[in-house]
Design an enzyme around this catalytic site. Structure first.
Site, PDB file in Angstrom:
ATOM      1  N   ASP A 108      36.734  59.257  25.914  1.00  0.00           N
ATOM      2  CA  ASP A 108      35.409  58.669  25.698  1.00  0.00           C
ATOM      3  C   ASP A 108      35.207  57.329  26.402  1.00  0.00           C
ATOM      4  O   ASP A 108      34.152  56.716  26.281  1.00  0.00           O
ATOM      5  CB  ASP A 108      35.134  58.520  24.188  1.00  0.00           C
ATOM      6  CG  ASP A 108      36.224  57.727  23.472  1.00  0.00           C
ATOM      7  OD1 ASP A 108      37.307  57.527  24.068  1.00  0.00           O
ATOM      8  OD2 ASP A 108      36.000  57.320  22.324  1.00  0.00           O
TER       9      ASP A 108
ATOM     10  N   GLU B  99      50.853  50.140  22.324  1.00  0.00           N
ATOM     11  CA  GLU B  99      50.946  49.704  23.730  1.00  0.00           C
ATOM     12  C   GLU B  99      52.163  48.813  23.936  1.00  0.00           C
ATOM     13  O   GLU B  99      52.954  49.014  24.869  1.00  0.00           O
ATOM     14  CB  GLU B  99      49.675  48.937  24.155  1.00  0.00           C
ATOM     15  CG  GLU B  99      48.388  49.767  24.130  1.00  0.00           C
ATOM     16  CD  GLU B  99      47.714  49.857  22.759  1.00  0.00           C
ATOM     17  OE1 GLU B  99      48.308  49.358  21.766  1.00  0.00           O
ATOM     18  OE2 GLU B  99      46.618  50.426  22.672  1.00  0.00           O
TER      19      GLU B  99
HETATM   20  N1  UDP Z   1      42.442  61.769  19.691  1.00  0.00           N
HETATM   21  C1  UDP Z   1      43.243  62.854  19.407  1.00  0.00           C
HETATM   22  N2  UDP Z   1      43.394  63.227  18.093  1.00  0.00           N
HETATM   23  C2  UDP Z   1      42.768  62.569  17.063  1.00  0.00           C
HETATM   24  C3  UDP Z   1      41.959  61.466  17.383  1.00  0.00           C
HETATM   25  C4  UDP Z   1      41.819  61.087  18.702  1.00  0.00           C
HETATM   26  O1  UDP Z   1      43.799  63.476  20.304  1.00  0.00           O
HETATM   27  O2  UDP Z   1      42.936  62.971  15.898  1.00  0.00           O
HETATM   28  C5  UDP Z   1      42.255  61.384  21.107  1.00  0.00           C
HETATM   29  C6  UDP Z   1      40.809  61.106  21.474  1.00  0.00           C
HETATM   30  O3  UDP Z   1      40.164  62.304  21.908  1.00  0.00           O
HETATM   31  C7  UDP Z   1      40.912  60.050  22.542  1.00  0.00           C
HETATM   32  C8  UDP Z   1      42.182  59.302  22.144  1.00  0.00           C
HETATM   33  O4  UDP Z   1      42.928  60.157  21.281  1.00  0.00           O
HETATM   34  O5  UDP Z   1      41.055  60.573  23.837  1.00  0.00           O
HETATM   35  C9  UDP Z   1      41.864  58.007  21.402  1.00  0.00           C
HETATM   36  O6  UDP Z   1      41.084  58.299  20.270  1.00  0.00           O
HETATM   37  P1  UDP Z   1      39.702  57.565  19.994  1.00  0.00           P
HETATM   38  O7  UDP Z   1      38.871  57.545  21.214  1.00  0.00           O
HETATM   39  O8  UDP Z   1      39.121  58.143  18.761  1.00  0.00           O
HETATM   40  O9  UDP Z   1      40.268  56.112  19.675  1.00  0.00           O
HETATM   41  P2  UDP Z   1      39.626  54.681  19.882  1.00  0.00           P
HETATM   42  O10 UDP Z   1      38.382  54.804  20.692  1.00  0.00           O
HETATM   43  O11 UDP Z   1      39.374  54.219  18.513  1.00  0.00           O
HETATM   44  O12 UDP Z   1      40.672  53.910  20.572  1.00  0.00           O
HETATM   45 MN    MN Z   2      37.934  56.018  22.208  1.00  0.00          MN
END
Ligand code: UDP
Ligand code: MN
Length: 356
Positions: A208, A294
């Protein structure tokens, strides 16, 4: 005598009148039948004309259907040509390091939309291998289709997050680490499939986020581990390393847990593939404190602030943003369908990338 003649005359008259009446009735009936016959003939002729018209229209419909099929074929052809033009970009260029772009992805209302958008960004990048790891029990055809349409070199994997680590739909966004299992699956794939590869760079690109194409050229400069600013993250407009005049990293400007060894987001760095190959134990884990994914990973790779390379014009440019697609407001019924992943109609299935 006189009276019988009169009677005879009267009877005759009546008889004649009756005969005339009957003849008139017959004539009237014959006339009516003739009229009906004529009407019938006209109707039959009309039916014939209409039948001919219907035959002609049917032929026309068939012709139009054939044209439609031909046009559909043509559209498909042009579509392929357009994608071929996109792929005219030097996809594989020996002098440019490969980027291994790791994307964890999980099912939600916007997954297909987010991945579609990302696929069109990545299809502009030469020498990029997209490793997509689904958080699921098996590979889905919707993600496979997006990968296929991207025409990028790619690897499609799946690794399910254990249910005790998996966030529920109603959980706030930040309670559990995300992408741990999936990024590890990609790292293991790299270790197994790319052993012996001498150059290339590994980047964790969430589905995203928003990527300026220039971030990919920055990544290719990485010798060891590169770092750069990330927009809209950690409660700030930009999180960035702070550099001394000589270009070395003095600190980070982060306000959220600034004491972490590397108070940066997953989108802020890329590492040389050879580091991944030489440190097979550098993996992500559910057992690290929140926000330390990280830092722990980079430390396990032997990275420190001194051997990290600040990029993006000495960290003066923002080429990646930690954007997040808003969780759609859905009715209770829709949330239930989404959680159970069933009950969608055909169009909804297409919108969400679910088998119908
Ligand atoms: N993601 C995943 N499993 C989950 C939640 C998230 O594989 O249960 C993936 C999500 O599609 C994204 C990445 O892990 O590519 C980071 O998640 P997210 O964007 O929700 O995290 P944030 O934006 O809060 O860092
Ligand atoms: Mn994200």
């Amino acid at each position: 005598m006189i009276s019988s003649r009169i009677f005879e005359k009267w009877w005759l008259r009546a008889f004649v009148a009756l005969v005339i009446f009957f003849i008139w009735q017959i004539c009237y009936a014959i006339n009516k039948v003739q009229g009906l016959e004529e009407e019938k003939t006209v109707l039959q002729a009309t039916i014939e004309v209409l039948k001919r018209k219907s035959d002609m229209l049917r032929t026309e419909i068939h012709e139009k259907e054939r044209t439609l099929t031909r046009l559909d074929g043509r559209i498909e052809e042009i579509d392929t040509q357009i994608r071929d033009h996109i792929s005219l970009l030097p996809r594989v260029n020996r002098s440019t390091p490969f980027i291994y772009f790791i994307t964890p992805t999980h099912f939600r209302a916007a997954q297909k939309a987010d991945l579609t958008r990302l696929s069109y960004t990545l299809s502009h990048v030469p020498n990029l291998h997209w490793i997509v790891v689904e958080d699921s029990d098996s590979l889905t055809s919707s993600v496979a289709e997006i990968l296929k349409r991207s025409r990028l070199p790619h690897t499609h994997l799946n690794a399910r997050t254990p249910s005790d680590q998996k966030m529920k739909y109603t959980d706030p966004n930040w309670t559990l680490p995300r992408g741990v299992e999936q990024r590890n699956a990609a790292l293991l794939w790299i270790q197994n499939q790319l052993s012996g590869v001498g150059s290339g760079v590994v980047y964790f690109g969430d589905d995203d986020n928003t990527y300026d194409l220039r971030i990919f050229e920055e990544m290719r400069k990485v010798d060891n581990a590169g770092v750069w600013p990330v927009g809209i993250v950690g409660g700030m407009f930009v999180e960035t390393p702070v550099l001394a005049d000589n270009g070395s990293i003095i600190s980070f400007n982060s306000i959220w847990k600034p004491d972490r060894p590397f108070p940066i987001d997953m989108a802020a760095f890329a590492v040389n593939v050879t580091l991944i190959l030489s440190h097979p134990n550098a993996l992500f884990s559910f057992d690290v404190p929140r926000g330390y994914q990280e830092s722990t990973f980079l430390e396990n790779l032997g990275i420190n602030r001194l051997n990290m390379e600040p990029l993006a014009e000495k960290c003066t440019k923002v080429y990646v943003w930690h954007t997040r697609t808003e969780k759609s407001k859905l009715s209770k019924g829709m949330v239930e369908k989404l959680t159970k992943k069933t009950g969608f109609n055909e169009l909804e299935s297409h919108a969400l990338g679910v088998a119908y």
